[in-house]
Write an enzyme that holds these catalytic residues in place. Structure first.
Site, PDB file in Angstrom:
ATOM      1  N   HIS A  34      -7.424   2.920   3.526  1.00 40.79           N
ATOM      2  CA  HIS A  34      -7.222   3.738   4.725  1.00 40.79           C
ATOM      3  C   HIS A  34      -8.541   3.996   5.465  1.00 40.79           C
ATOM      4  O   HIS A  34      -8.543   4.224   6.673  1.00 40.79           O
ATOM      5  CB  HIS A  34      -6.639   5.110   4.355  1.00 40.79           C
ATOM      6  CG  HIS A  34      -5.162   5.118   4.069  1.00 40.79           C
ATOM      7  ND1 HIS A  34      -4.602   4.517   2.967  1.00 40.79           N
ATOM      8  CD2 HIS A  34      -4.128   5.682   4.760  1.00 40.79           C
ATOM      9  CE1 HIS A  34      -3.297   4.718   2.975  1.00 40.79           C
ATOM     10  NE2 HIS A  34      -2.976   5.430   4.044  1.00 40.79           N
ATOM     11  N   GLU A  60      -2.692   9.322   7.671  1.00 37.93           N
ATOM     12  CA  GLU A  60      -1.228   9.171   7.653  1.00 37.93           C
ATOM     13  C   GLU A  60      -0.564  10.034   8.734  1.00 37.93           C
ATOM     14  O   GLU A  60       0.484   9.691   9.245  1.00 37.93           O
ATOM     15  CB  GLU A  60      -0.663   9.540   6.270  1.00 37.93           C
ATOM     16  CG  GLU A  60      -0.923   8.492   5.191  1.00 37.93           C
ATOM     17  CD  GLU A  60      -0.076   7.223   5.332  1.00 37.93           C
ATOM     18  OE1 GLU A  60       1.141   7.309   5.557  1.00 37.93           O
ATOM     19  OE2 GLU A  60      -0.663   6.116   5.218  1.00 37.93           O
ATOM     20  N   CYS A  93      -4.316  -1.505  -2.123  1.00 43.74           N
ATOM     21  CA  CYS A  93      -4.438  -0.061  -2.358  1.00 43.74           C
ATOM     22  C   CYS A  93      -5.361   0.097  -3.557  1.00 43.74           C
ATOM     23  O   CYS A  93      -5.048  -0.393  -4.654  1.00 43.74           O
ATOM     24  CB  CYS A  93      -3.050   0.501  -2.661  1.00 43.74           C
ATOM     25  SG  CYS A  93      -3.058   2.231  -3.136  1.00 43.74           S
ATOM     26  N   CYS A 124     -11.136   2.786  -0.298  1.00 42.69           N
ATOM     27  CA  CYS A 124      -9.739   3.127  -0.023  1.00 42.69           C
ATOM     28  C   CYS A 124      -9.394   2.387   1.261  1.00 42.69           C
ATOM     29  O   CYS A 124     -10.162   2.449   2.231  1.00 42.69           O
ATOM     30  CB  CYS A 124      -9.584   4.632   0.160  1.00 42.69           C
ATOM     31  SG  CYS A 124      -7.950   5.094   0.790  1.00 42.69           S
ATOM     32  N   ASP A 169       0.863  -1.197   0.000  1.00 44.34           N
ATOM     33  CA  ASP A 169       0.000   0.000   0.000  1.00 44.34           C
ATOM     34  C   ASP A 169       0.893   1.239   0.000  1.00 44.34           C
ATOM     35  O   ASP A 169       2.070   1.169   0.375  1.00 44.34           O
ATOM     36  CB  ASP A 169      -0.918   0.018   1.234  1.00 44.34           C
ATOM     37  CG  ASP A 169      -1.863   1.227   1.214  1.00 44.34           C
ATOM     38  OD1 ASP A 169      -2.379   1.559   0.133  1.00 44.34           O
ATOM     39  OD2 ASP A 169      -2.077   1.849   2.272  1.00 44.34           O
ATOM     40  N   SER A 170       0.306   2.363  -0.337  1.00 47.37           N
ATOM     41  CA  SER A 170       1.055   3.619  -0.289  1.00 47.37           C
ATOM     42  C   SER A 170       1.454   3.948   1.151  1.00 47.37           C
ATOM     43  O   SER A 170       2.418   4.672   1.364  1.00 47.37           O
ATOM     44  CB  SER A 170       0.195   4.757  -0.847  1.00 47.37           C
ATOM     45  OG  SER A 170      -0.982   4.874  -0.079  1.00 47.37           O
TER      46      SER A 170
HETATM   47  N1  DGL Z   1      -4.925   3.249   0.678  1.00 50.92           N
HETATM   48  C1  DGL Z   1      -4.924   3.581  -0.693  1.00 50.92           C
HETATM   49  C2  DGL Z   1      -6.182   3.260  -1.399  1.00 50.92           C
HETATM   50  O1  DGL Z   1      -6.784   2.248  -1.065  1.00 50.92           O
HETATM   51  C3  DGL Z   1      -4.246   4.838  -1.154  1.00 50.92           C
HETATM   52  C4  DGL Z   1      -4.351   6.080  -0.391  1.00 50.92           C
HETATM   53  C5  DGL Z   1      -3.426   7.153  -0.939  1.00 50.92           C
HETATM   54  O2  DGL Z   1      -2.218   6.946  -0.908  1.00 50.92           O
HETATM   55  O3  DGL Z   1      -3.944   8.170  -1.396  1.00 50.92           O
HETATM   56  O4  DGL Z   1      -6.586   3.939  -2.312  1.00 50.92           O
END
Ligand code: DGL
Length: 283
Positions: free
Chosen positions: A195, A159, A70, A193, A7-8
């Site tokens: 997150h 984050e 991600c 997402c 993931d990012s």
């Molecule tokens: N967690 C990621 C997603 O599912 C990316 C979030 C990001 O880096 O903007 O899209």
């Protein structure tokens, strides 16, 4: 050989957690590109380049299977990586959008679906297209209404560890109000997402007060359990890959940011202590 989870940043931990609960016997490497997160406001070219660097690095570390945990990378980079950059005999790369979409029909009631995602995922329209495909395959003629909402501030809040503070309420209200002004009938809400499950309490709170004020009570969909079930099913159908995976129940955590920062936050998200290594992704 191992399973790589990429993931990012921290969001993929919500997927890793559920995968390890479901498939604890395998060995995992979690890679968070925290130093370059968020990806969701970046261009296609950059998201693809960063995702490919991560995939190549995980392959070098002995991964036979990689999950792009991600949505942004799944929407913007997965197909090109699968078609152009890897040898499927040696490596498989899977995303999180398709399994999530497959889970929607069983949950939706009236066909009104809302997608919350990063700006990059929203602009890709991957969710809308995949949902339309699934709906057409079901062939029961049920009407499907899909509205999307980009939530550019949610990932930075998470984050930076600010997502439980009162300031986050403003942005939860802002994006959910914008989404519901496009379609007040949404009964199924996809957190598109990885997150976003970290904001689930605030999202649930908003949905409850919307319902108390006479609106529909929507069901939010978090991806962790869905992706874990889908991976388990995938391994049942791909015995060669399943048998090539090592089984010591380990997980190596790797970040492109400082390890102290990563360990502090990851330990909170996973509610268990974590040790991490720092790497730089080769360009
Ligand atoms: N967690 C990621 C997603 O599912 C990316 C979030 C990001 O880096 O903007 O899209």
């Amino acid at each position: 050989m191992k399973i790589g989870i990429f993931d990012s940043g921290y969001g993929g931990l919500t997927i890793l957690d559920k995968i390890r609960e479901r498939l604890p016997e395998f060995d995992y490497i979690y890679l968070g590109d925290n130093a370059r997160a968020p990806y969701g406001t970046r261009s296609f070219e950059v998201i693809y380049e960063y995702s490919l660097q991560a995939v190549r690095w995980l392959e070098q570390q002995g991964c036979r299977l990689i999950i792009l945990a991600c949505n942004t990378a799944s929407a913007k980079a997965l197909r090109t990586i699968q078609q152009r950059d890897i040898d499927p005999e040696r490596l498989r790369v899977l995303g999180v959008i398709r399994p999530t979409v497959e889970a929607v029909p069983a949950i939706m009631q009236t066909g009104h679906v809302g997608i919350l995602a990063t700006p990059a995922t929203v602009s890709s329209t991957s969710y809308v297209l995949e949902l339309e495909k699934i709906n057409a395959m079901r062939g029961d003629g049920k009407q499907l209404v899909v509205e999307q909402q980009a939530c550019p501030m949610w990932v930075p809040l998470i984050e930076s560890g600010e997502h439980m503070d009162r300031g986050a309420d403003f942005f939860v209200d802002k994006y959910l109000s914008e989404l519901y002004s496009k379609d007040p009938q949404i009964d199924t809400l996809v957190l598109g997402c990885t997150h976003y499950p970290l904001l689930i309490e605030k999202i649930q709170g908003w949905l409850t007060s919307y319902a108390l004020n006479g609106g529909i009570h929507a069901t939010p969909i978090c991806q962790g359990g869905i992706v874990a079930d889908s991976l388990s099913d995938y391994l049942r159908r791909h015995i060669d890959i399943e048998q090539a995976l090592s089984r010591n129940g380990t997980c190596r955590f790797v970040t492109t940011e400082s390890t102290t920062k990563f360990c502090d936050s990851a330990s909170l998200f996973l509610s268990t202590a974590v040790e991490a290594e720092h790497i730089e992704l080769p360009e």
